[in-house]
Design a protein around this motif. Structure first.
Motif, PDB file in Angstrom:
ATOM      1  N   GLY A  17      32.409  40.839  31.588  1.00 27.30           N
ATOM      2  CA  GLY A  17      33.002  39.514  31.592  1.00 27.30           C
ATOM      3  C   GLY A  17      34.290  39.396  30.810  1.00 27.30           C
ATOM      4  N   ILE A  18      34.408  40.136  29.704  1.00 27.24           N
ATOM      5  CA  ILE A  18      35.597  40.033  28.854  1.00 27.24           C
ATOM      6  C   ILE A  18      36.860  40.453  29.587  1.00 27.24           C
ATOM      7  CG2 ILE A  18      35.429  42.364  27.896  1.00 27.24           C
ATOM      8  CD1 ILE A  18      36.293  41.205  25.198  1.00 27.24           C
ATOM      9  N   GLU A  19      36.703  41.224  30.672  1.00 26.57           N
ATOM     10  CA  GLU A  19      37.864  41.757  31.380  1.00 26.57           C
ATOM     11  C   GLU A  19      38.520  40.731  32.306  1.00 26.57           C
ATOM     12  OE1 GLU A  19      35.731  44.930  33.085  1.00 26.57           O
ATOM     13  OE2 GLU A  19      35.822  46.175  31.282  1.00 26.57           O
ATOM     14  N   LEU A  20      37.803  39.656  32.657  1.00 26.66           N
ATOM     15  CA  LEU A  20      38.368  38.694  33.602  1.00 26.66           C
ATOM     16  C   LEU A  20      39.611  38.010  33.035  1.00 26.66           C
ATOM     17  CD1 LEU A  20      38.381  37.191  36.252  1.00 26.66           C
ATOM     18  CD2 LEU A  20      36.706  35.581  35.288  1.00 26.66           C
ATOM     19  N   PHE A  21      39.453  37.334  31.905  1.00 28.75           N
ATOM     20  CA  PHE A  21      40.603  36.628  31.328  1.00 28.75           C
ATOM     21  C   PHE A  21      41.394  37.483  30.342  1.00 28.75           C
ATOM     22  CE2 PHE A  21      38.309  32.700  32.711  1.00 28.75           C
ATOM     23  CZ  PHE A  21      39.282  32.291  33.608  1.00 28.75           C
ATOM     24  N   LYS A  22      41.055  38.770  30.315  1.00 29.61           N
ATOM     25  CA  LYS A  22      41.978  39.720  29.683  1.00 29.61           C
ATOM     26  C   LYS A  22      43.189  39.899  30.585  1.00 29.61           C
ATOM     27  CE  LYS A  22      42.199  44.507  27.982  1.00 29.61           C
ATOM     28  NZ  LYS A  22      41.440  45.780  27.846  1.00 29.61           N
ATOM     29  N   SER A  23      42.994  39.616  31.867  1.00 27.97           N
ATOM     30  CA  SER A  23      44.049  39.722  32.875  1.00 27.97           C
ATOM     31  C   SER A  23      44.957  38.498  32.799  1.00 27.97           C
ATOM     32  CB  SER A  23      43.419  39.821  34.270  1.00 27.97           C
ATOM     33  OG  SER A  23      44.358  39.537  35.275  1.00 27.97           O
ATOM     34  N   GLN A  24      46.254  38.716  32.562  1.00 27.84           N
ATOM     35  CA  GLN A  24      47.205  37.601  32.527  1.00 27.84           C
ATOM     36  C   GLN A  24      47.319  36.895  33.878  1.00 27.84           C
ATOM     37  OE1 GLN A  24      48.394  35.921  30.258  1.00 27.84           O
ATOM     38  NE2 GLN A  24      50.432  35.101  30.698  1.00 27.84           N
ATOM     39  N   PRO A  25      47.320  37.617  35.018  1.00 26.28           N
ATOM     40  CA  PRO A  25      47.330  36.900  36.291  1.00 26.28           C
ATOM     41  C   PRO A  25      46.154  35.940  36.445  1.00 26.28           C
ATOM     42  CG  PRO A  25      47.960  39.169  36.655  1.00 26.28           C
ATOM     43  CD  PRO A  25      47.517  39.074  35.212  1.00 26.28           C
ATOM     44  N   ALA A  26      44.981  36.316  35.910  1.00 28.41           N
ATOM     45  CA  ALA A  26      43.823  35.419  35.984  1.00 28.41           C
ATOM     46  C   ALA A  26      44.052  34.184  35.123  1.00 28.41           C
ATOM     47  CB  ALA A  26      42.562  36.152  35.532  1.00 28.41           C
ATOM     48  N   ARG A  27      44.612  34.371  33.927  1.00 30.39           N
ATOM     49  CA  ARG A  27      44.877  33.220  33.048  1.00 30.39           C
ATOM     50  C   ARG A  27      45.924  32.302  33.672  1.00 30.39           C
ATOM     51  NH1 ARG A  27      44.566  37.358  28.381  1.00 30.39           N
ATOM     52  NH2 ARG A  27      46.813  37.650  28.680  1.00 30.39           N
ATOM     53  N   VAL A  28      46.997  32.904  34.214  1.00 34.54           N
ATOM     54  CA  VAL A  28      48.039  32.112  34.860  1.00 34.54           C
ATOM     55  C   VAL A  28      47.461  31.339  36.040  1.00 34.54           C
ATOM     56  CG1 VAL A  28      50.152  32.240  36.247  1.00 34.54           C
ATOM     57  CG2 VAL A  28      49.973  33.557  34.129  1.00 34.54           C
ATOM     58  N   GLY A  29      46.635  32.013  36.840  1.00 28.82           N
ATOM     59  CA  GLY A  29      46.029  31.360  38.000  1.00 28.82           C
ATOM     60  C   GLY A  29      45.159  30.189  37.605  1.00 28.82           C
TER      61      GLY A  29
END
Length: 390
Positions: free
Chosen positions: A278-290
């Motif tokens: 789970g920690i890897e999802l919002f480790k991704s900047q594209p996911a946070r931006v989205g």
């Protein structure tokens, strides 16, 4: 510092005070050099001049300063407390000088006049009269939002900093406000040895991009392409015109942080996929931006859509309530239930395509996915419906 000829006007539109004072070049440079000392000095705050015309203009400006020219007022933004703001209408020289001379870290910034400031520095180094008086305009407010709106209006139509550079100038103040509004978030910088080890930890530079995406309501902000940057600037001006813009952004960051913290509890026990835990999802900047962009679009509408303040406030309450209920639901999930809900294997498969524009594709993918999450939040049983929406 000696202040002279103070005039003050209140801008009722942005709840700011405009105060124009006269001070010596030395007093002014002492004030602003102190602001930027921790950031490597003034030279690090402005993109280098590259065109021959721009360099000639600066050279001429330095020459004119040494000859005693009067520059247009430089504009500084100052964030003060509610108590200090209430003093402004009747404030005397001594008290105003005290407030100006002792701003909190990150609460004073140049919002229009960096090139003039650099030229003043160069002129003093070349022997200009350091007791020469210049006019300084202070825009004083209790909220960063008002200063950003003022900065964008001032710099539109000039040969300006690009949008990101402008936001960076006020970012220290933004970090202060984020810390107060989202205490669950941990922010680290390039000089900070910390790195993401749990949900809710983000790099300061990534937050700037989230702010740009939120204000522009676009998952991709092209600050290198002048025309695209100017259109985004206009979208940003429309957004920051709303007095609650910053509060809504901070509220969105809060939901991102709390959702990230809950999702990060999930551990799969293997690292077979790109998104295994789970920690890897919002480790991704594209996911946070989205995620942030999807909230902005839901509340404000797509770029070009104009909604009234009352309509924005109503939709904000609805969107935040949906996300709060989802976060509360996830808090009750055990590890297996979280894994079933997140469907990270499906997400990894959907993002496994090869593309020369991976970053752009992923931002679009996550924006669409999280738009569906917000729409379906009250009845969603699995993120499958999100990951399959693109």
């Amino acid at each position: 510092m000696q202040l002279n000829n103070v005039t003050r006007l209140k801008d009722n539109r942005t709840e700011c005070y405009s105060i124009i004072v006269e001070m010596t070049i030395t007093d002014y440079l002492d004030l602003v050099n102190n602001i930027y000392r921790k950031k490597g000095g003034l030279k690090g705050q402005r993109e280098p001049l590259k065109s021959s015309s721009a360099m000639r203009i600066r050279k001429q400006m330095v020459k004119d300063i040494k000859s005693g020219t009067i520059l247009p007022p430089i504009v500084l933004g100052l964030i003060v407390s509610d108590v200090e703001f209430a003093e402004i209408p009747q404030i005397n020289f001594e008290r105003l000088t005290e407030i100006i001379n002792s701003p909190s870290d990150g609460n004073l910034t140049i919002i229009d006049g960096m090139q003039r400031t650099t030229a003043l520095n160069e002129a003093i180094e070349e022997g200009a009269n350091n007791l020469q008086l210049i006019r300084i305009e202070f825009w004083i407010s209790t909220k960063l939002n008002s200063l950003i709106y003022r900065m964008l209006i001032l710099n539109t139509g000039q040969v300006p900093w690009n949008l990101r550079r402008q936001i960076e100038t006020v970012f220290s103040t933004m970090i202060n406000e984020i810390a107060l509004s989202v205490p669950e978030m941990e922010v680290y910088t390039v000089d900070d040895p910390s790195r993401r080890t749990k949900g809710g930890q983000y790099h300061a530079n990534d937050l700037i991009e989230l702010y740009l995406a939120f204000g522009g309501r676009k998952e991709k902000v092209d600050t290198k392409e002048r025309l695209a940057d100017e259109f985004t600037r206009l979208d940003f001006i429309e957004a920051t015109e709303n007095p609650t813009f910053s509060d809504i952004f901070y509220g969105s960051l809060k939901r991102l942080t709390l959702l990230d913290i809950q999702i990060s509890r999930y551990q799969s026990g293997d690292n077979e996929y790109r998104f295994s835990n789970g920690i890897e999802l919002f480790k991704s900047q594209p996911a946070r931006v989205g995620f942030i962009t999807s909230i902005a679009k839901s509340i404000y509408g797509r770029p070009g859509v104009e909604r009234s303040h009352d309509e924005i406030e109503l939709i904000k309450i609805q969107v935040f309530k949906k996300l709060d209920n989802l976060i509360e639901k996830l808090e009750l999930f055990n590890n297996t239930q979280l894994g079933d809900f997140l469907s990270l294997n499906l997400l990894s498969e959907k993002l496994s395509i090869k593309s020369s524009r991976v970053g752009d594709f992923e931002r679009e993918f996550f924006t669409k996915s999280f738009e569906v999450l917000i729409e379906e939040a009250s009845k969603i049983v699995s993120m499958d419906v999100c990951w399959l929406s693109y």
